[in-house]
Design a protein around this motif. Structure first.
Motif, short mmCIF file in Angstrom:
data_model
loop_
_atom_site.label_atom_id
_atom_site.label_comp_id
_atom_site.label_asym_id
_atom_site.label_seq_id
_atom_site.Cartn_x
_atom_site.Cartn_y
_atom_site.Cartn_z
N GLY A 46 -4.17 6.19 6.57
CA GLY A 46 -4.52 4.77 6.66
C GLY A 46 -4.12 4.01 5.41
O GLY A 46 -4.01 2.79 5.42
N GLY A 81 -5.89 -5.48 5.77
CA GLY A 81 -5.50 -4.10 5.51
C GLY A 81 -6.58 -3.40 4.70
O GLY A 81 -7.36 -4.02 3.98
N ASP A 82 -6.61 -2.10 4.84
CA ASP A 82 -7.52 -1.27 4.07
C ASP A 82 -6.65 -0.17 3.46
O ASP A 82 -6.11 0.66 4.20
CB ASP A 82 -8.57 -0.68 5.00
N PRO A 83 -6.35 -0.14 2.16
CA PRO A 83 -7.08 -0.75 1.04
C PRO A 83 -6.49 -2.05 0.47
O PRO A 83 -6.85 -2.44 -0.64
CB PRO A 83 -6.97 0.34 -0.02
N GLU A 84 -5.64 -2.77 1.22
CA GLU A 84 -5.11 -4.01 0.66
C GLU A 84 -6.21 -5.04 0.41
O GLU A 84 -6.15 -5.81 -0.56
CB GLU A 84 -4.05 -4.62 1.58
N ASP A 86 0.83 -1.20 0.00
CA ASP A 86 0.00 0.00 0.00
C ASP A 86 0.87 1.26 0.00
O ASP A 86 2.10 1.17 0.07
CB ASP A 86 -1.00 0.00 1.17
N TYR A 96 -1.83 -9.87 9.71
CA TYR A 96 -1.32 -8.91 8.74
C TYR A 96 0.01 -8.42 9.28
O TYR A 96 0.07 -7.74 10.29
CB TYR A 96 -2.36 -7.80 8.60
N ARG A 124 -6.24 -8.00 11.40
CA ARG A 124 -7.37 -7.79 10.49
C ARG A 124 -6.81 -7.57 9.09
O ARG A 124 -5.61 -7.45 8.92
CB ARG A 124 -8.12 -6.55 10.95
N ASN A 181 -1.01 -6.44 12.49
CA ASN A 181 -2.41 -6.09 12.63
C ASN A 181 -3.19 -7.40 12.64
O ASN A 181 -2.73 -8.40 12.09
CB ASN A 181 -2.87 -5.21 11.47
N LYS A 221 1.19 4.67 2.10
CA LYS A 221 0.66 5.27 3.33
C LYS A 221 0.64 6.80 3.31
O LYS A 221 -0.14 7.42 4.00
CB LYS A 221 1.49 4.81 4.52
#
Ligand code: AMP
Ligand code: GLY
Length: 424
Positions: free
Chosen positions: A225, A288-291, A211, A268, A286, A284, A213
């Motif tokens: 994010g 990833g956002d936007p992964e 991503d 993650y 959860r 993390n 950042k």
């Protein structure tokens, strides 16, 4: 099977979009969701912090799996409370969520199990933190221990800056999250994200992704994010992925099991790659956002059995198939993000944008107001496209971006530049 998805960002829209394609899905509910998710799921007006209410909803709607998107409900113990009520959950227990919820916890685990990461110290008071600091090279990284919505990390170029960051933490800039401070050696290299489904015992790596950042082109400006992502990440060669599994992910899975707090969900790993060797920056618990947006676009297999298998400890022997195509996501954010931004600006042109083949506009911070779509968050849309390679996916994604009429928003114009320069 009926599924309840928790969350309302771009990551959750991507998960909802993929879950909705599952032949074994009955009804899909999402709390709180957003205007895009409403096209593929029924939005549930649930207070996610009221675990008993979530459990009651699950019983009422005969939910067979709860998929938790963001970290906060996991760190708050939502998975524990639902599982006590007999409801399968994709997402770790409160204890295992410490891998994201406490940076110091993860650093100690790395130290105990020989997992490569930056040198560090943990401190509960400013005096000891400052005396450690005096012997350290610059730049140096100061982190609030707990969840700080991505804002708790300062890369200090001078000792004065580092001392200010330490002071701010202990003075409550991040509330409880800053009651402890981690000071870390500054790592250099290239960052990558690595994801694996983990069922307590077995880990199944997902496709690679990277991503961006920083807020502005050229990877400049403040940290966010994530302003865009792409998959695959050419940096992550098969050899490097094997090293990440052997040196980082699998030792962590083993450690969590040995501690009596097995990890289950998606792990993650934020990595720094230097001279071909991986080091863990952070975990993390959860997607990833936007992964997630690019991973869901590339996932060929049915997502639902994989998430259920993860929740039920049945990952062993499972495999996932991926499209050979690359995928790329461009985040459109409200002007001003990650600082202060206006809410309620209108976005037009989304209907035309969503008819493209191999392109999906995932919603993050949106609401529907009659026939209008309004922006309500910082990161608002994730325009995601597939293509034969990253360059083609990039061209397709920006072609869709250019059909969206949103004067209140902005995006980076160079998502994927490293991969495109590498010629992949
Ligand atoms: P984190 O919230 O721990 O992911 O940190 C946010 C960002 O700060 C990371 O994505 C990195 O870009 C940067 N960062 C964190 N820790 C380090 C480190 N030890 N060395 C270099 N950069 C770091
Ligand atoms: N894209 C970074 C994150 O999800 O934390």
């Amino acid at each position: 099977m009926n599924v309840l998805l928790i969350g309302g960002g771009g990551r959750e829209h991507a998960l909802a979009w993929k879950l909705a394609q599952s032949p074994v899905l009955g009804r899909l509910y999402c709390a709180p969701g957003n205007a895009g998710i409403a096209d593929v799921a029924e939005l549930a007006g649930l207070d996610v912090s009221d675990h008993a209410a979530v459990a009651a909803f699950c019983t009422d709607k005969q939910i067979g799996l709860v998929v938790v998107g963001p970290e906060a409900p996991l760190v708050a113990g939502l998975a524990d409370d639902l599982e006590s009520a007999g409801i399968p959950v994709f997402g770790p227990s409160k204890a295992a969520s410490a891998l994201e919820g406490s940076k110091g916890y993860t650093k100690d685990l790395c130290a105990e199990y020989g997992i490569p990461t930056a040198a560090y110290g943990r401190f509960t008071g400013a005096a000891s933190a400052k005396s450690y600091l005096s012997g350290q090279a610059l730049p140096i990284v100061i982190k609030a221990d707990g969840l700080a919505a991505g804002k708790g990390v300062v890369i200090a170029e001078t000792h004065a800056e580092a001392e200010d960051a330490i002071k701010a933490c202990f003075q409550g800039a991040f509330g409880e999250a800053g009651a402890e401070v981690v000071i870390e050696e500054f790592l250099t290299g290239e960052e990558a994200s690595f994801f694996a489904l983990v069922d307590g015992e077995t880990a199944l790596p997902l496709a690679t992704a990277q991503d961006h950042k920083r807020a502005y082109d050229g990877d400049q400006g403040p940290n966010t994010g994530g302003m865009g992502a792409y998959s695959p990440a050419p940096l992550m060669t098969p050899d490097l992925c094997a090293r990440v599994m052997d040196e980082i992910v699998l030792p962590t899975v083993k450690a969590m099991k040995a501690r009596g707090t097995p990890f289950k969900g998606v792990l993650y790993a934020g990595l720094m790659i230097q001279d071909g060797a991986p080091k863990l920056i952070e975990y993390n618990v959860r997607f990833g956002d936007p992964e997630a947006q690019v991973l869901m676009m590339r996932l060929k297999s049915d997502l639902l059995p994989a998430l259920l298998g993860t929740a039920q400890g049945r990952l062993g022997g499972m495999t996932l198939a991926w499209h050979e195509d690359a995928a790329l996501c461009v985040v459109m954010a409200a002007e001003g993000y990650p600082g202060a931004y206006e809410k309620g600006t209108e976005i037009k042109g989304l209907d035309a944008a969503s008819v493209e083949d191999d392109a999906v506009v995932f919603h993050a911070g949106t609401v529907r107001d009659g026939n209008r779509i309004l922006a309500t968050g910082g990161r608002v849309l994730g325009v995601t496209a597939r293509g034969a390679d990253i360059a083609q996916a990039q061209a397709r994604a920006y072609a869709v971006v250019d059909t969206i009429d949103w004067p209140g928003g902005f995006c980076r114009r160079d998502i994927g530049w490293r991969a495109v320069n590498r010629g992949t």
